[in-house]
Design an enzyme around this catalytic site. Structure first.
Site, PDB file in Angstrom:
ATOM      1  N   HIS A  29      -8.033  -5.068   0.044  1.00  0.00           N
ATOM      2  CA  HIS A  29      -6.742  -4.383   0.119  1.00  0.00           C
ATOM      3  C   HIS A  29      -5.861  -4.957   1.229  1.00  0.00           C
ATOM      4  O   HIS A  29      -4.635  -4.965   1.122  1.00  0.00           O
ATOM      5  CB  HIS A  29      -6.975  -2.893   0.347  1.00  0.00           C
ATOM      6  CG  HIS A  29      -5.720  -2.068   0.272  1.00  0.00           C
ATOM      7  ND1 HIS A  29      -4.902  -2.067  -0.830  1.00  0.00           N
ATOM      8  CD2 HIS A  29      -5.152  -1.226   1.172  1.00  0.00           C
ATOM      9  CE1 HIS A  29      -3.877  -1.248  -0.622  1.00  0.00           C
ATOM     10  NE2 HIS A  29      -3.991  -0.737   0.592  1.00  0.00           N
TER      11      HIS A  29
ATOM     12  N   SER B 289       0.842  -1.201   0.000  1.00  0.00           N
ATOM     13  CA  SER B 289       0.000   0.000   0.000  1.00  0.00           C
ATOM     14  C   SER B 289       0.881   1.257   0.000  1.00  0.00           C
ATOM     15  O   SER B 289       1.723   1.418  -0.879  1.00  0.00           O
ATOM     16  CB  SER B 289      -0.938  -0.044   1.211  1.00  0.00           C
ATOM     17  OG  SER B 289      -1.904   0.983   1.171  1.00  0.00           O
TER      18      SER B 289
ATOM     19  N   ASP C 117      -8.824  -6.569  -4.381  1.00  0.00           N
ATOM     20  CA  ASP C 117      -8.449  -5.246  -3.879  1.00  0.00           C
ATOM     21  C   ASP C 117      -9.105  -4.183  -4.762  1.00  0.00           C
ATOM     22  O   ASP C 117      -8.651  -3.886  -5.855  1.00  0.00           O
ATOM     23  CB  ASP C 117      -6.925  -5.099  -3.910  1.00  0.00           C
ATOM     24  CG  ASP C 117      -6.439  -3.777  -3.319  1.00  0.00           C
ATOM     25  OD1 ASP C 117      -7.282  -2.917  -2.992  1.00  0.00           O
ATOM     26  OD2 ASP C 117      -5.212  -3.616  -3.191  1.00  0.00           O
TER      27      ASP C 117
END
Length: 374
Positions: free
Chosen positions: A351, A153, A318
């Site tokens: 995610h 991320s 995601d």
């Protein structure tokens, strides 16, 4: 002690008196960086791995603290002796970034110019600022070049920026669950979260420390919004569905559904351990990240000076940073004829999949890391 754990760890602190000029133009004259290390640096100093953290995490990447054995590092399932990132082979470093709230200088730190907490006066920081600070820490530790830099991320954005800003100092870049810049939708989620915090009556323009309060209500809402975006619809349906906490509806606005209870629990925990001003600044760093902006919107041009080999990983469920965004990064790397491996992992977790103990994902990381020469 969990199998394969690095065991009991202790955070360290490095103080810097060398001023750092931030992208905003603000000069921070002195600052501290909190960090942890796992494994041993080899004689050639060639086996160092830097792990960059995402929004809600810190330098506590693996192991546990003696004071709280339940407080496992956020990537403990991936890093340790015999694990995909094997600390019998690598020297792993985790750093709490500038502006953080886990030991590094940030809004809750004292401003030496005033003797009070920085609060709302602490500058906005960027991914580029973090990379510069991390590079200075590496130099202090005697590490001129990393075997790999990795993150998921926002941490992956830092790994990508390292390859741009410090191309001579990184041999491999692992970019996991990332995007080359935020979409309008992602910026919108961040803005709603920031508004929840800044409109809390206890925020006091970021100077709530002096009032002895915390903008807990706003921080709780911000966490709930963020947490929803980290999970997939399938995972929420499987874990909670429409299950009620009690057998019948109460026809009021108290907690009735299990998902409501879960979100409130997560929000309460987060509001106890995270700083609201740090949350504001980290979400802004996310919004501002756009390496292509200085190159007319061309990500390939931004990466033209990169020299690292790359592993780019995305996850099918995601929806916040979809696989299509990772493929944008891959295309820019291929356009520059860089060595890049790409994997799209079938995973249901959304995610947050980059944090999960997924066998296929971990096997991929293990195989890649075993082939990183020292």
């Amino acid at each position: 002690m969990p199998e394969g754990s690095v065991g009991i760890v202790s955070p360290k602190l490095l103080h810097f008196d060398e001023p750092i000029l931030l992208k905003s133009g603000f000069r921070l004259d002195r600052y501290d960086l909190a960090y942890e290390t796992y494994g041993e640096l080899n004689a050639a100093r060639s086996n160092a791995i830097l792990v960059c953290h995402a929004l809600n995490a810190s330098h506590h990447v693996a192991g546990m603290y003696a004071s709280d054995p339940k407080d496992l590092g956020w990537w403990d399932n991936l890093i340790g002796p015999g694990k995909p990132v094997d600390t019998n082979r690598f020297f792993v470093i985790g750093v709490n970034n500038l502006g953080g709230c886990h030991g590094s200088t940030g809004p809750a730190s004292l401003n030496p110019g005033t003797g009070k907490h920085w609060g709302g006066d602490f500058p906005v920081v960027t991914v580029e600022d973090w990379v510069e600070a991390q590079a200075r820490l590496a130099t202090r530790l005697g590490i001129e070049r990393f075997a790999a830099i990795m993150g998921g991320s926002l941490g992956a954005m830092q790994a990508l920026q390292w390859a741009i800003s410090q191309p001579q100092r990184v041999r491999n870049s692992l970019v996991i669950a990332a995007a080359p810049r935020l979409s309008a939708q992602n910026i919108a989620f961040n803005e709603v979260a920031r508004q929840a915090i800044t409109t809390d009556p206890d925020f006091f323009d970021g100077h709530f420390y002096e009032h002895g309060v915390v903008p807990r209500r706003g921080l709780r809402i911000a966490r709930m919004i963020g947490h929803i975006t980290y999970l997939s619809d399938d995972v929420m349906a499987e874990r909670f569905g429409r299950a009620l906490r009690q057998d019948e509806l109460k026809f009021n606005f108290d907690v009735e559904f299990q998902i409501e209870s879960y979100l409130r629990h997560q929000a309460d925990k987060f509001a106890e351990r995270f700083d609201a001003n740090t949350y504001l600044r980290i979400t802004k760093a996310l919004d501002y990240f756009d390496p292509a902006a200085a190159f007319g919107g061309s990500l390939a041009s931004a990466l033209a000076g990169a020299k690292a080999d790359f592993l780019v990983v995305s996850f099918t469920s995601d929806w916040r940073f979809s696989p299509a965004r990772s493929r944008e990064i891959v295309k820019a790397l291929v356009d520059n004829r860089l060595n890049v491996s790409y994997a799209e992992i079938e995973a249901p977790h959304g995610h947050d999949a980059f944090l999960m103990d997924d066998p296929g994902y971990h096997s991929l990381i293990r195989t890649y890391m075993e082939n990183v020469p020292l």
